[in-house]
Scaffold this active site. Structure first.
Site, PDB file in Angstrom:
ATOM      1  N   HIS A   1       0.856  -1.408   0.202  1.00 43.66           N
ATOM      2  CA  HIS A   1       0.254   0.135   0.202  1.00 43.66           C
ATOM      3  C   HIS A   1       0.997   1.070  -0.058  1.00 43.66           C
ATOM      4  O   HIS A   1       1.817   1.560   0.600  1.00 43.66           O
ATOM      5  CB  HIS A   1      -1.034  -0.053   0.959  1.00 43.66           C
ATOM      6  CG  HIS A   1      -0.179   0.020   2.252  1.00 43.66           C
ATOM      7  ND1 HIS A   1       0.149  -0.493   2.744  1.00 43.66           N
ATOM      8  CD2 HIS A   1      -0.059   1.140   3.851  1.00 43.66           C
ATOM      9  CE1 HIS A   1       0.778  -0.428   4.359  1.00 43.66           C
ATOM     10  NE2 HIS A   1       0.081   0.717   4.539  1.00 43.66           N
TER      11      HIS A   1
ATOM     12  N   HIS B   1       0.663   5.737   1.800  1.00 46.16           N
ATOM     13  CA  HIS B   1       0.499   6.635   2.486  1.00 46.16           C
ATOM     14  C   HIS B   1       0.814   7.567   1.792  1.00 46.16           C
ATOM     15  O   HIS B   1       1.667   8.146   2.275  1.00 46.16           O
ATOM     16  CB  HIS B   1       0.575   5.939   4.407  1.00 46.16           C
ATOM     17  CG  HIS B   1      -0.262   5.275   4.962  1.00 46.16           C
ATOM     18  ND1 HIS B   1      -1.061   5.841   5.884  1.00 46.16           N
ATOM     19  CD2 HIS B   1       0.165   4.285   4.971  1.00 46.16           C
ATOM     20  CE1 HIS B   1      -1.465   5.011   6.247  1.00 46.16           C
ATOM     21  NE2 HIS B   1      -0.762   3.099   5.645  1.00 46.16           N
TER      22      HIS B   1
ATOM     23  N   TYR C   1     -16.183  30.382  15.857  1.00 51.03           N
ATOM     24  CA  TYR C   1     -15.066  31.414  14.809  1.00 51.03           C
ATOM     25  C   TYR C   1     -16.568  32.187  13.919  1.00 51.03           C
ATOM     26  O   TYR C   1     -16.532  33.373  14.172  1.00 51.03           O
ATOM     27  CB  TYR C   1     -14.115  31.206  14.225  1.00 51.03           C
ATOM     28  CG  TYR C   1     -13.659  32.449  13.505  1.00 51.03           C
ATOM     29  CD1 TYR C   1     -13.021  33.263  14.336  1.00 51.03           C
ATOM     30  CD2 TYR C   1     -14.123  32.649  12.586  1.00 51.03           C
ATOM     31  CE1 TYR C   1     -12.664  34.116  13.368  1.00 51.03           C
ATOM     32  CE2 TYR C   1     -13.826  33.200  11.285  1.00 51.03           C
ATOM     33  CZ  TYR C   1     -12.831  34.895  11.624  1.00 51.03           C
ATOM     34  OH  TYR C   1     -12.562  35.394  11.154  1.00 51.03           O
TER      35      TYR C   1
ATOM     36  N   GLN D   1     -18.730  36.468  14.915  1.00 49.09           N
ATOM     37  CA  GLN D   1     -18.390  36.907  14.374  1.00 49.09           C
ATOM     38  C   GLN D   1     -19.278  38.547  14.016  1.00 49.09           C
ATOM     39  O   GLN D   1     -20.540  37.654  14.146  1.00 49.09           O
ATOM     40  CB  GLN D   1     -18.005  36.676  12.292  1.00 49.09           C
ATOM     41  CG  GLN D   1     -17.219  35.568  12.389  1.00 49.09           C
ATOM     42  CD  GLN D   1     -16.128  37.042  12.037  1.00 49.09           C
ATOM     43  OE1 GLN D   1     -15.452  37.762  11.612  1.00 49.09           O
ATOM     44  NE2 GLN D   1     -15.362  36.038  13.208  1.00 49.09           N
TER      45      GLN D   1
END
Length: 146
Positions: free
Chosen positions: A60, A62, A125, A129
């Site tokens: 495999h 990654h 966040y 605002q």
């Protein structure tokens, strides 16, 4: 964290991607593994993808990659798996013999986005605002029901 930019935007988009060889055969060894690494570097460079970290294991691959925002993860993996499969089978006859159906990689892949902040931080966040005129502030999401 390092932001990337072009003339129209600034971004930090990273994906952790993994895919496996068909039947999980451990064919990515020695010269084949080295060539796989080199091909993936070339493919990424051609698409302005930065490899943050990567490893070619016997069965495999990654990768942690930083990608331009216009490049979808599915397209990125399609480019990497398709081109590397064709090139590796052309260069290594033993792979072409083992994978007579032309498919070096198994179907599918794993992909997860990797970010500098978590979902809760972004939500907080946005929620905090403030606008000079409260009438200009509106929520895009539907209000939660009591």
């Amino acid at each position: 964290m390092e932001y990337r930019q072009n003339s129209h935007g600034v971004w930090d988009v990273k994906y952790h991607v993994i895919w496996v060889t068909k039947y999980r055969y451990k064919v990515l060894r020695g010269d084949v593994a080295e060539r796989t690494r080199d091909l993936l570097r070339q493919i990424c460079q051609g698409r302005e993808v930065v490899i943050v970290q990567g490893a070619v294991s016997p069965d495999h691959v990654h990768m942690l990659v930083s990608v331009p925002p216009q490049l979808a993860p599915a397209k990125l993996v399609q480019y990497m798996k398709g081109r590397s499969s064709r090139m590796l089978q052309a260069e290594f006859p033993q792979l072409k013999k083992r994978y007579w159906g032309q498919h070096l990689w198994a179907r599918g892949y794993f992909c997860a986005s990797v970010g500098a902040v978590d979902e809760e931080t972004v939500k907080r966040y946005i929620e905090t605002q403030k606008w000079e005129d409260p009438g200009e502030n509106f929520k895009i999401t539907a209000p939660s029901e009591p």
